[in-house]
Design a protein around this motif. Sequence first.
Motif, PDB file in Angstrom:
ATOM      1  N   SER A 226       0.820  -1.216   0.000  1.00 39.66           N
ATOM      2  CA  SER A 226       0.000   0.000   0.000  1.00 39.66           C
ATOM      3  C   SER A 226       0.852   1.263   0.000  1.00 39.66           C
ATOM      4  CB  SER A 226      -0.938   0.000   1.214  1.00 39.66           C
ATOM      5  OG  SER A 226      -1.747  -1.150   1.210  1.00 39.66           O
ATOM      6  N   ASN A 259      -1.816   2.609  -3.730  1.00 32.62           N
ATOM      7  CA  ASN A 259      -2.492   1.344  -3.992  1.00 32.62           C
ATOM      8  C   ASN A 259      -3.572   1.175  -2.933  1.00 32.62           C
ATOM      9  OD1 ASN A 259      -0.740   0.789  -6.129  1.00 32.62           O
ATOM     10  ND2 ASN A 259       0.726  -0.239  -4.791  1.00 32.62           N
ATOM     11  N   SER A 288      -1.177  -6.087  -5.512  1.00 32.51           N
ATOM     12  CA  SER A 288      -1.088  -4.643  -5.324  1.00 32.51           C
ATOM     13  C   SER A 288      -0.987  -3.886  -6.646  1.00 32.51           C
ATOM     14  CB  SER A 288       0.119  -4.304  -4.441  1.00 32.51           C
ATOM     15  OG  SER A 288       1.323  -4.745  -5.040  1.00 32.51           O
ATOM     16  N   GLN A 291      -4.179  -2.304  -8.189  1.00 28.78           N
ATOM     17  CA  GLN A 291      -5.014  -1.384  -7.400  1.00 28.78           C
ATOM     18  C   GLN A 291      -4.509   0.072  -7.402  1.00 28.78           C
ATOM     19  OE1 GLN A 291      -7.361  -3.498  -6.525  1.00 28.78           O
ATOM     20  NE2 GLN A 291      -6.102  -5.340  -6.734  1.00 28.78           N
ATOM     21  N   PRO A 292      -3.919   0.592  -8.488  1.00 29.07           N
ATOM     22  CA  PRO A 292      -3.410   1.971  -8.438  1.00 29.07           C
ATOM     23  C   PRO A 292      -4.539   3.010  -8.467  1.00 29.07           C
ATOM     24  CG  PRO A 292      -3.200   1.127 -10.662  1.00 29.07           C
ATOM     25  CD  PRO A 292      -3.710  -0.021  -9.822  1.00 29.07           C
ATOM     26  N   GLU A 329      -8.901  -1.172 -10.382  1.00 32.52           N
ATOM     27  CA  GLU A 329      -8.898  -2.117  -9.268  1.00 32.52           C
ATOM     28  C   GLU A 329      -9.514  -3.435  -9.710  1.00 32.52           C
ATOM     29  OE1 GLU A 329     -11.136  -0.260  -6.167  1.00 32.52           O
ATOM     30  OE2 GLU A 329     -13.075  -0.816  -7.015  1.00 32.52           O
TER      31      GLU A 329
END
Length: 746
Positions: A226, A259, A288, A291-292, A329
């Motif tokens: 994250s 993220n 990860s 998920q930007p 996502e």
Amino acid sequence: MGGSGLSAHVQADGVVVIASAARGSNFKHDARDDRTGQEHITVIGRAERLAPSTVPLTITEPTSVIQKRFITNNIVPLASVDDIIKFQPSIWTQNPNGPGMGKAETMSLRGFQDGQYNMLFDGIPFGNASDLHHTTSSLFISHFLGEVQVNRGPGTASTIGNATFGGTIGFQSRTPAQHFGVTPYGTYGSFNTRAGGVEVDSGKTRFGSMVLDLQHEETDGYLTGSGERRNNLLFKDVAKLGEDTTLTLLTTYNWENQNTTQGATLQQYKKYGKNYGLCDNPTLQCYSGYQPSTYTADFDYIDIKSRVLSWLTVENRLYTNGFEHDYTESTDASSDDPGANGVTLYSASGKKLATYKNDVPGKYADAKFRDYGDTLTFKAHTSQGDVLLGAWADLQDDRRYTYAVDLSKNSMIVPGKNGSAYSYDISDFNTTVQPYLEFDWKPFKNTVIKPGIKYSYFRRDYDAAINKSTKVPLNATQKFSSWQPSISANQIILPGWSAYGQIARGFLAPPMSVFQTQNVGNVSPETTLNYQIGTVVQQKRWTLSFDAYYINFSNFIASAQIKVPGFGTQSTSVNSGGAIYKGLEVEGQYALGHGVSLYGNYSVNDAQYKHSSVRVAATPNVLASFGILYDDNKGPYASLIGKFVGNHYGLDSTTDSAGNTVFANQYRIGSTTTADLALGWHFKKLGGFMRDVTPSLKIANLFNNRAISDFAGNQSAASAGYPDGAPLYWRLAGRSVFFNLTVTLP
């Protein structure tokens, strides 16, 4: 209508004298109108400036003011707004990725959730177009702020905003320094956090006093996978155009990339660790790299204030602010089950073309809005008091859409059975107008009564080529309006002791989600009737404030989890009828002497749906802060402040097997306690060319409590034992240590 401020100076006996110069909300005090017969209000010494908040004598609703000294001493410069307000009475915030990192997943006031209370920046209301919520990581860092004011009530008629009944949190931008200086500052610490910035103050020039503040931050974050990068800019210029006229220009810009996590199941925490957020396996939805999120925001205004006549002051503020969330996502970022994968591709006519069983399904989405608005205030001084006449007008243009993609194939667009890849495609235009009239009546010495009335008008023009949930077009318009009378009073009983009371009606137009149903119909707005009383005592060594409130809430629109065929478990809005909010709040401070003081607050907050024992979700029954602070005003300072959050429930409504809404509490979250430690030293001069050198150490969650702290929703897919999807949770971010250094040159 603007922010508010307190100015202070230290007398020879060490007592601080505080004068209020507030604008906006309900906290207005003019030093020329002191009802105690003194020019200022005298309170305890330096301790008052250092505490998490101060409580003015002249308030007409429960109010806590967070001063610059506390922010500088106790808050990391890169921190977001949620970290600044977390110690206030009846405030609950949490950021599972660490202080100032990512966005706050919880931010509530008296149990009212983000979107149910007001937020102001320099007196200007702002909020997301869908439901007025705020993405804290896209807002202002603590280094940009000079003061924060938390009003726990609906305010008076002149309190503008779309959700005032839940309270108002007002952020005030920093004031440019009076002398030229260049101030670099930096932070290094836990989770590979690196941040640096520079503040440039012009001092007084022919073009006014200007400040330019630039900051950059990078961190891996507490949660796995994250990471975050963030850039922030603030420019402000305050110019005197004449003896009685001031022009202020301000612009801010915030950019952030992170993220985004969605919480984790208890089984995942057990398997991967208490700091689990996202995984590093590109074959799973929890990866990860899938998920930007990028957040971009700006806030700009031009303000002119002038005393046009000896008895008349006019202030006008023209503004614009914008926000965009651009992100990709997976369908369920919390899923680590390869069996949940699978992408099916259809033709434009709805014919199945191919199925990729192992591919990761996801979506691309973009949501952005821009506000254009104006606030105008006329303030007339009369022998009986001040008359305030004004208006706020705001136009908000909103656009949002999302479409399905195959993340395993470089985000290839994936049409569905209806031939379109879009899940929704919405344009939304909102119009707000709020005129008001208020009289600050002073019938007797030491008495102020504030009767007033405000008219709120809100119109939502909703145009969806593909509507969310229903997946069919919808073009609809809804108009909501309400008269909001209010009356409040403050009485100075004795020097240093006041009492106040308030009755006011609140109003909030329904969120966008009520349009995302099969039959919209006529939706009723949310309304409240607020009652509260309180008292404030300020003596030389101690202060104490106490208040009680009762709020009758009608047409409460609550969040519920429902199963949508083909889409899994999703959140929707339901009208829960009504709720009663009531509680007690106490806040105090005692100066022990030699720079040492004690601070504490305690809140009992009860929120239940009418005619039931069901508690409103995410409303802790008790909140408390307690701490010891030290500052000798010559160099060293320190503080140790704790926060207690009582038990609460994650959900208060669900659907039964027949699809009907059933109100019942689910997912009980136990109480938590954390503590933050701050140590530092203010060097006035160092080395002959440096001044205001301040090294400091900030330790958040000193005792490393990583308990479950909140409910985060349900997984979208059913799993063994969880037909509605396994519950997701947030944990407290673990201990973090940050070293900070600030230096002013020359």
